[in-house]
Design a protein around this motif. Sequence first.
Motif, PDB file in Angstrom:
ATOM      1  N   UNK A  50       0.827  -1.210   0.000  1.00  0.00           N
ATOM      2  CA  UNK A  50       0.000   0.000   0.000  1.00  0.00           C
ATOM      3  C   UNK A  50       0.861   1.259   0.000  1.00  0.00           C
ATOM      4  N   UNK A  51       2.038   1.164   0.614  1.00  0.00           N
ATOM      5  CA  UNK A  51       2.912   2.327   0.762  1.00  0.00           C
ATOM      6  C   UNK A  51       2.796   2.892   2.159  1.00  0.00           C
ATOM      7  N   UNK A  52       3.849   2.782   2.934  1.00  0.00           N
ATOM      8  CA  UNK A  52       3.802   3.205   4.333  1.00  0.00           C
ATOM      9  C   UNK A  52       3.863   4.716   4.475  1.00  0.00           C
ATOM     10  N   UNK A  53       3.025   5.242   5.358  1.00  0.00           N
ATOM     11  CA  UNK A  53       3.111   6.649   5.748  1.00  0.00           C
ATOM     12  C   UNK A  53       3.761   6.792   7.117  1.00  0.00           C
ATOM     13  N   UNK A  54       3.872   5.689   7.848  1.00  0.00           N
ATOM     14  CA  UNK A  54       4.469   5.691   9.183  1.00  0.00           C
ATOM     15  C   UNK A  54       4.948   4.278   9.485  1.00  0.00           C
ATOM     16  N   UNK A  55       5.908   4.169  10.381  1.00  0.00           N
ATOM     17  CA  UNK A  55       6.432   2.857  10.775  1.00  0.00           C
ATOM     18  C   UNK A  55       5.636   2.263  11.930  1.00  0.00           C
ATOM     19  N   UNK A  56       5.085   3.119  12.785  1.00  0.00           N
ATOM     20  CA  UNK A  56       4.344   2.661  13.962  1.00  0.00           C
ATOM     21  C   UNK A  56       2.953   3.266  13.957  1.00  0.00           C
ATOM     22  N   UNK A  57       2.022   2.538  14.563  1.00  0.00           N
ATOM     23  CA  UNK A  57       0.653   3.024  14.728  1.00  0.00           C
ATOM     24  C   UNK A  57       0.303   2.977  16.206  1.00  0.00           C
ATOM     25  N   UNK A  58      -0.198   4.074  16.736  1.00  0.00           N
ATOM     26  CA  UNK A  58      -0.611   4.122  18.134  1.00  0.00           C
ATOM     27  C   UNK A  58      -1.868   3.280  18.346  1.00  0.00           C
ATOM     28  N   UNK A  59      -1.958   2.664  19.507  1.00  0.00           N
ATOM     29  CA  UNK A  59      -3.147   1.888  19.864  1.00  0.00           C
ATOM     30  C   UNK A  59      -3.741   2.447  21.157  1.00  0.00           C
ATOM     31  N   UNK A  60      -5.036   2.183  21.341  1.00  0.00           N
ATOM     32  CA  UNK A  60      -5.628   2.465  22.654  1.00  0.00           C
ATOM     33  C   UNK A  60      -6.345   1.219  23.156  1.00  0.00           C
ATOM     34  N   UNK A  61      -6.150   0.933  24.440  1.00  0.00           N
ATOM     35  CA  UNK A  61      -6.816  -0.207  25.054  1.00  0.00           C
ATOM     36  C   UNK A  61      -8.304   0.055  25.170  1.00  0.00           C
ATOM     37  N   UNK A  62      -9.093  -0.897  24.696  1.00  0.00           N
ATOM     38  CA  UNK A  62     -10.543  -0.707  24.640  1.00  0.00           C
ATOM     39  C   UNK A  62     -11.254  -1.913  25.231  1.00  0.00           C
ATOM     40  N   UNK A  63     -12.232  -1.632  26.048  1.00  0.00           N
ATOM     41  CA  UNK A  63     -13.034  -2.674  26.709  1.00  0.00           C
ATOM     42  C   UNK A  63     -13.909  -1.979  27.730  1.00  0.00           C
ATOM     43  N   UNK A  64     -13.584  -2.197  29.008  1.00  0.00           N
ATOM     44  CA  UNK A  64     -14.300  -1.492  30.069  1.00  0.00           C
ATOM     45  C   UNK A  64     -15.800  -1.636  29.944  1.00  0.00           C
ATOM     46  N   UNK A  65     -16.264  -2.846  29.663  1.00  0.00           N
ATOM     47  CA  UNK A  65     -17.680  -3.058  29.377  1.00  0.00           C
ATOM     48  C   UNK A  65     -18.545  -2.783  30.597  1.00  0.00           C
ATOM     49  N   UNK A  66     -19.786  -2.413  30.358  1.00  0.00           N
ATOM     50  CA  UNK A  66     -20.694  -2.056  31.446  1.00  0.00           C
ATOM     51  C   UNK A  66     -21.029  -3.253  32.320  1.00  0.00           C
ATOM     52  N   UNK A  67     -20.798  -4.465  31.819  1.00  0.00           N
ATOM     53  CA  UNK A  67     -21.083  -5.677  32.582  1.00  0.00           C
ATOM     54  C   UNK A  67     -19.962  -6.047  33.544  1.00  0.00           C
ATOM     55  N   UNK A  68     -18.823  -5.339  33.479  1.00  0.00           N
ATOM     56  CA  UNK A  68     -17.724  -5.629  34.394  1.00  0.00           C
ATOM     57  C   UNK A  68     -18.009  -5.030  35.771  1.00  0.00           C
ATOM     58  N   UNK A  69     -17.595  -5.740  36.820  1.00  0.00           N
ATOM     59  CA  UNK A  69     -17.638  -5.110  38.132  1.00  0.00           C
ATOM     60  C   UNK A  69     -16.384  -4.252  38.298  1.00  0.00           C
ATOM     61  N   UNK A  70     -16.305  -3.561  39.409  1.00  0.00           N
ATOM     62  CA  UNK A  70     -15.206  -2.610  39.588  1.00  0.00           C
ATOM     63  C   UNK A  70     -13.841  -3.292  39.539  1.00  0.00           C
ATOM     64  N   UNK A  71     -13.747  -4.469  40.151  1.00  0.00           N
ATOM     65  CA  UNK A  71     -12.465  -5.171  40.171  1.00  0.00           C
ATOM     66  C   UNK A  71     -12.053  -5.596  38.769  1.00  0.00           C
ATOM     67  N   UNK A  72     -12.996  -6.134  37.999  1.00  0.00           N
ATOM     68  CA  UNK A  72     -12.696  -6.556  36.626  1.00  0.00           C
ATOM     69  C   UNK A  72     -12.274  -5.367  35.763  1.00  0.00           C
ATOM     70  N   UNK A  73     -12.972  -4.248  35.931  1.00  0.00           N
ATOM     71  CA  UNK A  73     -12.637  -3.047  35.175  1.00  0.00           C
ATOM     72  C   UNK A  73     -11.229  -2.572  35.511  1.00  0.00           C
ATOM     73  N   UNK A  74     -10.942  -2.476  36.791  1.00  0.00           N
ATOM     74  CA  UNK A  74      -9.641  -1.976  37.224  1.00  0.00           C
ATOM     75  C   UNK A  74      -8.510  -2.886  36.747  1.00  0.00           C
ATOM     76  N   UNK A  75      -8.691  -4.198  36.824  1.00  0.00           N
ATOM     77  CA  UNK A  75      -7.657  -5.140  36.396  1.00  0.00           C
ATOM     78  C   UNK A  75      -7.382  -5.005  34.895  1.00  0.00           C
ATOM     79  N   UNK A  76      -8.450  -4.837  34.109  1.00  0.00           N
ATOM     80  CA  UNK A  76      -8.252  -4.708  32.676  1.00  0.00           C
ATOM     81  C   UNK A  76      -7.496  -3.426  32.337  1.00  0.00           C
TER      82      UNK A  76
END
Length: 378
Positions: A134-160
């Motif tokens: 495709x042709x690179x415009x950058x060598x690295x791509x930033x990521x963000x951690x995603x989850x934190x679902x509403x069904x998690x309790x506080x401990x599960x959320x914090x651990x993730x």
Amino acid sequence: MTKETPQDRPLHGGPAVERLAVSVYRIPTDLPGGDATLTWDATTMVLVEATAAGMTGLGFTYGSPATASVVRQELADLVVGHDAFDVPAAGDRMSRALRNAGRPGIGAGAVSAVDTALWDLKARLLDLPLVRLLGAAREEVAVYGSGGLTTYDDTQLEEQLRGWTEQGIDRVKIKVAESWGRREARDLHRTALARRAVGDTAELYVDANGGYTRKQAVRMAASLADLGVIWLEEPVSSDDLPGLREVRDAVAPDVAAGEYGYDLPYFARMAASGAVDCLQADVTRCGGVTVWLRAAAVAEGLGLHISGHCAPHLHAHVAAAVPNTRHLEWFHDHVRIENMLFHGTLDPQGGTVSPGASGEPGHGLTLDRAAADRYRTA
């Protein structure tokens, strides 16, 4: 008999696609899943394999198992025999063929999986990482951690959340607008917990999945901003462009949407409406690599960033190929599934991924058939 037009004729120059196979996998969640408007206990992946000249390319989408029927019944005959190098032409043929059957939704997922498999196949035939093709415009791509679902309790959320920060990922996102926005106090409690878990310097994002009303979103955004939230995803339905624009104009966090875009005009309307600060596009829904790149160009032309929605290992190479990528979503459930079913997955240590660094051709994924067969349903 319908007369064949020039657009219907296969182009020539590369090897012909010899086979298009499709399979379906249902993978239970590790924890009960839920967001503002839906709950689930399993995720379905529809996998497409395109073969030519002894090479096989992979593409997939997350969605209904009915997607596999669209691939088999509506698309396979259009692709088999087509020049494997002329992927955009194949995408156009598939899209036009679904005019009456229905291009958005399940149809778009089918086109996306096939298109991505064809791009992966082409890169493998040329022995190139997809990002180099495709042709690179950058060598690295930033990521963000995603989850934190509403069904998690506080401990599960914090651990993730702490699991991501321990990997050096300093951008995280949780779900809010629980129960269609009827649990505002819990939204704020969970966001405050998230801020404490990741510290003061990490970027904190929230995703309402369209669960708030317009004025409710504005009110909630003010409280969320006080907790350092800088990204507000789908504060109202993405179908409500005037509402998104109203919220965007009134709040401090960046407003993002676009994950339900099934064709290029959708992204053009959203970007041109002034409704978002960052356009999201999902390579497994929008029409595959072909349309994702075009959506990125639309966003760039209007001065907007683009972010890859979910399916991180399919987004990494295309995200590295455009200059206006902000980041891609390191979504917990999809990361878990992709690590389970494929060899060649990426390492987000330090908060970025480097697609193509291994030198493996295509997007670098190969199916672990023994692992995948445990979950195969069709």
